[in-house]
Design an enzyme around this catalytic site. Structure first.
Site, PDB file in Angstrom:
ATOM      1  N   HIS A  63      33.634  27.560  41.156  1.00 16.11           N
ATOM      2  CA  HIS A  63      33.759  26.764  42.381  1.00 16.11           C
ATOM      3  C   HIS A  63      33.189  27.561  43.542  1.00 16.11           C
ATOM      4  O   HIS A  63      32.837  28.736  43.400  1.00 16.11           O
ATOM      5  CB  HIS A  63      35.209  26.348  42.625  1.00 16.11           C
ATOM      6  CG  HIS A  63      36.170  27.462  42.857  1.00 16.11           C
ATOM      7  ND1 HIS A  63      36.514  28.374  41.887  1.00 16.11           N
ATOM      8  CD2 HIS A  63      36.891  27.822  43.970  1.00 16.11           C
ATOM      9  CE1 HIS A  63      37.404  29.229  42.370  1.00 16.11           C
ATOM     10  NE2 HIS A  63      37.629  28.924  43.641  1.00 16.11           N
ATOM     11  N   ASP A  67      35.407  33.845  47.601  1.00 16.14           N
ATOM     12  CA  ASP A  67      35.767  34.956  46.728  1.00 16.14           C
ATOM     13  C   ASP A  67      35.195  34.807  45.324  1.00 16.14           C
ATOM     14  O   ASP A  67      35.389  35.675  44.474  1.00 16.14           O
ATOM     15  CB  ASP A  67      37.293  35.132  46.677  1.00 16.14           C
ATOM     16  CG  ASP A  67      38.034  33.892  46.196  1.00 16.14           C
ATOM     17  OD1 ASP A  67      37.652  32.778  46.592  1.00 16.14           O
ATOM     18  OD2 ASP A  67      39.006  34.046  45.426  1.00 16.14           O
ATOM     19  N   HIS A 140      41.978  21.863  42.009  1.00 15.33           N
ATOM     20  CA  HIS A 140      41.943  22.881  43.037  1.00 15.33           C
ATOM     21  C   HIS A 140      41.630  22.211  44.366  1.00 15.33           C
ATOM     22  O   HIS A 140      41.376  21.003  44.428  1.00 15.33           O
ATOM     23  CB  HIS A 140      40.901  23.941  42.679  1.00 15.33           C
ATOM     24  CG  HIS A 140      41.026  25.218  43.455  1.00 15.33           C
ATOM     25  ND1 HIS A 140      42.233  25.847  43.671  1.00 15.33           N
ATOM     26  CD2 HIS A 140      40.090  25.980  44.094  1.00 15.33           C
ATOM     27  CE1 HIS A 140      42.033  26.932  44.388  1.00 15.33           C
ATOM     28  NE2 HIS A 140      40.746  27.029  44.666  1.00 15.33           N
ATOM     29  N   HIS A 269      42.924  36.748  38.479  1.00 15.13           N
ATOM     30  CA  HIS A 269      43.046  36.162  39.815  1.00 15.13           C
ATOM     31  C   HIS A 269      44.452  36.428  40.364  1.00 15.13           C
ATOM     32  O   HIS A 269      45.176  35.523  40.767  1.00 15.13           O
ATOM     33  CB  HIS A 269      42.740  34.662  39.777  1.00 15.13           C
ATOM     34  CG  HIS A 269      42.320  34.097  41.109  1.00 15.13           C
ATOM     35  ND1 HIS A 269      43.209  33.527  41.980  1.00 15.13           N
ATOM     36  CD2 HIS A 269      41.107  34.014  41.709  1.00 15.13           C
ATOM     37  CE1 HIS A 269      42.570  33.103  43.052  1.00 15.13           C
ATOM     38  NE2 HIS A 269      41.289  33.399  42.921  1.00 15.13           N
TER      39      HIS A 269
END
Length: 311
Positions: A63, A67, A140, A269
């Protein structure tokens, strides 16, 4: 085949964890590596490893949050000065092409190798004689995808001693048999390839997910995977916070691993709120539900062994 973690943190770089970037090493399989996400300072992380940017064949972006992509223009640019001449294909959500083209154009960057950008849709996005890569959307705050990498089954090993016993001398015929091709000898004898090959070697499955809440597509992508890489941004007590920020907890990652029937789960993550000791607790939380869990750390590598051959 190995998974190597260049960055395992969430959101912003931290002392213990850089932001997300994962390497799938396919050096034995195809002499190349595939990169999954490319957060800020990914190329700097690579400097501390034996990874050669010129071997990067494909880059898969889950995505477009910073980051996960802010290191991409720099890596693509530097590869030109590190012996990279072969084509690189970058896959990712809609908007990825604009991000790359504008970044390279504004910085007047010239690449010495061909670059292709594929903006993905759900389904199979790549297939050749060795691998299939499939993708599905996750849950998300922005469009986020997970990737399922399936290695195709390999023919069994050639039983050269059995061929010799049958009076078949080494030569081009051995290669044909190894490739599973039936062959007719000069005297008319038909050599059935499978009679001289060992059991088929089952291909491996690796699932690498982008940022996501616990969702059905995560389990679909991970079905029977040898390794599932799943985010675990928060501890099990922070389920409400994880939901609000479109992320997952340790228990939710473990639940997906159970539902999907995976062989191994790796958490990544990890929020910077968890120091080294707290990270150990995150691992224990996941292991409460799914014992075959590990937690990623920067520069940590996991081998993905071949499955046992069918008899």
């Amino acid at each position: 085949m190995e998974i190597f973690f260049l960055g395992t943190g969430a959101g912003v770089p931290a002392k213990l964890r850089n932001v997300t970037s994962i390497v799938l090493k396919l050096l034995e399989e195809r002499g190349s590596i595939w990169l999954f996400d490319c957060g800020e300072a990914t190329q700097h992380q690579i400097l501390h490893t034996s990874i050669k940017p010129r071997r990067i064949e494909k880059i898969f972006i889950t995505h477009l949050h910073g980051d996960h992509i802010y290191g991409l223009p720099g890596l693509l640019s530097s590869r030109s000065f590190q012996g990279g001449e072969t084509e690189v294909t970058v896959y990712g959500p809609k908007g990825l092409r604009d991000f790359i083209e504008i970044s390279l154009s504004v910085s007047q960057t010239y690449l010495k190798y061909p670059l292709s950008v594929v903006e993905i849709e759900p389904g199979a996005i790549f297939e050749d004689e060795q691998f299939v890569v499939e993708t599905l959307p996750l849950e998300h705050g922005v469009p986020s995808f997970g990737y399922r990498i399936t290695e195709k089954d390999r023919p069994g090993s050639l039983q050269a001693d059995k061929l010799a016993q049958a009076g078949i001398k080494p030569g081009p015929i051995y290669k044909k048999i190894k490739n599973g091709e039936n062959t007719v000898l000069e005297d008319g004898t038909v050599i059935v390839a499978k009679d001289y090959l060992g059991p088929v070697q089952k291909g491996r499955i690796v699932t690498i997910l982008g940022d996501t809440r616990k969702c059905e597509n995560a389990a679909k992508l991970a079905h029977q995977a040898d390794l599932l890489v799943h985010e675990a941004t928060f501890s099990k007590e922070e389920e409400s916070l994880a939901h609000d920020y479109f992320h997952s907890t340790t228990h939710q990652a473990a639940q997906i691993a159970i539902e999907a029937g995976v062989k191994k789960l790796c958490l990544t993550h990890i929020s910077s709120r968890y120091d080294r000791e707290a990270s150990k607790q995150l691992l224990l939380e996941a292991q409460e539900l799914f014992p075959k869990t590990d937690i990623a750390e920067d520069f940590k590598e996991f081998e993905i062994p071949m499955q046992k051959q069918d008899m």
